[in-house]
Enzyme design. Structure first.
Site, PDB file in Angstrom:
ATOM      1  N   SER A  40       0.804  -1.226   0.000  1.00  0.00           N
ATOM      2  CA  SER A  40       0.000   0.000   0.000  1.00  0.00           C
ATOM      3  C   SER A  40       0.836   1.273   0.000  1.00  0.00           C
ATOM      4  CB  SER A  40      -0.928   0.010   1.217  1.00  0.00           C
ATOM      5  OG  SER A  40      -0.163  -0.024   2.413  1.00  0.00           O
ATOM      6  N   ASP A 329      -4.024   8.311   7.329  1.00  0.00           N
ATOM      7  CA  ASP A 329      -4.817   7.344   8.097  1.00  0.00           C
ATOM      8  C   ASP A 329      -3.889   6.712   9.133  1.00  0.00           C
ATOM      9  OD1 ASP A 329      -3.439   5.214   6.950  1.00  0.00           O
ATOM     10  OD2 ASP A 329      -5.091   4.590   5.648  1.00  0.00           O
ATOM     11  N   HIS A 332      -0.802   5.137   7.044  1.00  0.00           N
ATOM     12  CA  HIS A 332      -0.150   5.695   5.852  1.00  0.00           C
ATOM     13  C   HIS A 332       0.129   7.193   5.958  1.00  0.00           C
ATOM     14  CE1 HIS A 332      -2.431   2.064   4.533  1.00  0.00           C
ATOM     15  NE2 HIS A 332      -1.251   1.795   4.012  1.00  0.00           N
TER      16      HIS A 332
END
Ligand SMILES: *[C@@H]1O[C@H](CO)[C@@H](O)[C@H](O)[C@H]1NC(C)=O
Ligand SMILES: *[C@@H]1O[C@H](CO)[C@@H](O)[C@H](O)[C@H]1NC(C)=O
Ligand SMILES: *[C@@H]1O[C@H](CO)[C@@H](O)[C@H](O)[C@H]1NC(C)=O
Ligand SMILES: *[C@@H]1O[C@H](CO)[C@@H](O)[C@H](O)[C@H]1NC(C)=O
Length: 354
Positions: A40, A329, A332
């Site tokens: 990610s 978040d 991240h």
């Protein structure tokens, strides 16, 4: 040294020379294509095409992106590789391969194979039904055939060998697998598990080289003991979870050594270690000096636990200015932090493309 490369050097040393840079931005890109593999930290939307809960193609993700729309990036806007790719002279980003596969658009500037939640250990990705690193390589083989069909095999070969490759994974193997998987923890100590992951990562890089890659940037793992989710889980009131950072830091040292060996043993390979560990740790430990107000709580929701589908526009509490936050978040970095990190990677990146 081409004009574009000259500009890149200038930008590397004096990141704020915007005026000079503006004159350069219409030149040809420094490399013909960019290929990205990983988790990610670098996914730009492959997971949108998969049946997984690890998605970010809805608001508030993407609200500060170039288009102001969610794309699948786990960020309010750009991720670090977007800045690097722009600086290399591209005027659009290589697309998620699963999108290229269905549309055939913009094939020749490269492709992104990354999939949020992926790791070098196959079960890391399989638990979340995302692309394993090995599947990403299989898709790259498929890509190469499509490329050859479009531009001919001679052109395809030079695109593949002159391109920049970025590999960014490993974080999920620890946070999303080892540390929440009792079976693995009974089988292996953190040191043993690290060695297994590193062996898989080494094999991955060797396979990429066999498929034609000659300029590879390998991103370190992050100081994952500092991400807000881990602070919450470990009830860490101050500082970071040092035991986790210790594992990350040891992993990185071994990775850096391995990269040195690979560079020395594989002929024609330029390979660089992209250190995001120290850069991110510095931002987290000295947020104000780096232009941030908050490094322990994320922007999204309460900032303590929300990520992927749990970070959505129906949550109360999401911040208004994500640039004040190191994390968008609970796992991240924000666009603002990603931009700073990408600046830290410039020197290593320039060494690869010059
Ligand atoms: C494809 O590339 C062109 C030229 O760089 C760009 O304008 C366009 O936005 C790209 N398409 C997508 C879907 O990114
Ligand atoms: C291959 O590259 C050459 C030189 O850049 C170009 O003229 C030619 O059109 C390309 N071939 C294809 C099939 O795209
Ligand atoms: C990585 O290894 C090289 C030697 O191969 C060393 O010069 C460099 O400082 C190391 N980088 C980090 C961040 O440890
Ligand atoms: C958002 O925060 C950043 C960093 O603190 C600041 O530079 C910027 O001016 C803020 N933007 C707005 C619209 O307040």
């Amino acid at each position: 040294m081409g004009f574009q490369l000259f500009c890149l050097r200038v930008a590397g040393f004096l990141v704020v020379l915007v005026q000079l840079w503006a004159q350069c931005s219409h030149a040809q890109p420094v490399v013909p294509a960019v290929f990205v593999f990983g988790d990610s930290t670098v996914d730009v939307g492959n997971n949108n095409y998969l049946e997984t809960i690890l998605k970010a193609n809805f608001l508030p993700y993407g609200r500060d992106f170039d288009t102001k729309k969610p794309t699948g990036r786990f960020s309010d806007g750009r991720i670090a590789t977007d800045y690097t790719i722009s600086l290399l002279g591209f005027d659009s980003f290589p697309l998620p391969y699963l999108e290229i596969r269905s549309t055939g658009v913009n094939l020749t500037i490269g492709a992104n194979f990354a999939s949020g939640g992926s790791g070098f250990y196959d079960s890391t990705a399989q638990h979340f039904n995302v692309l394993t690193m090995n599947q990403q390589l299989e898709l790259f083989k498929e890509y190469k055939n499509k490329l050859a069909a479009e531009v001919g095999s001679t052109n395809a070969t030079s695109i593949v060998s002159d391109a920049l490759y970025v590999v960014s994974a490993g974080n999920s193997d620890f946070l999303q697998n080892y540390y929440i998987n009792l079976r693995l923890r009974r089988l292996y100590t953190p040191t043993q598990f690290s060695q297994i992951v590193l062996n898989l990562q080494t094999k991955f890089i060797q396979n990429l080289y066999s498929l034609g890659a000659r300029r590879i940037g390998v991103v370190s793992v992050a100081p994952f003991g500092c991400v807000p989710l881990q602070l919450t889980v470990s009830r860490q009131a101050t500082g970071c979870v040092e035991s986790l950072n210790q594992v990350a830091s040891s992993y990185n040292q071994a990775l850096n050594n391995t990269i040195g060996h690979l560079g020395a043993s594989l002929s024609g390979l330029k390979i660089a270690y992209f250190d995001i560990y120290n850069g991110l740790l510095d931002i987290i430990k000295n947020p104000a000096a780096n232009g941030f107000k908050e490094a322990r709580k994320a922007c999204c929701g309460t900032g303590r636990v929300e990520t992927a589908i749990l970070c959505n526009q129906y949550l109360p509490g999401t911040c208004t200015n994500a640039s004040e936050f190191v994390f968008f978040d609970s796992v991240h970095p924000s666009q603002a932090a990603s931009q700073l990190l990408s600046n830290n990677l410039l020197a290593a990146g320039i060494a690869l493309v010059s």
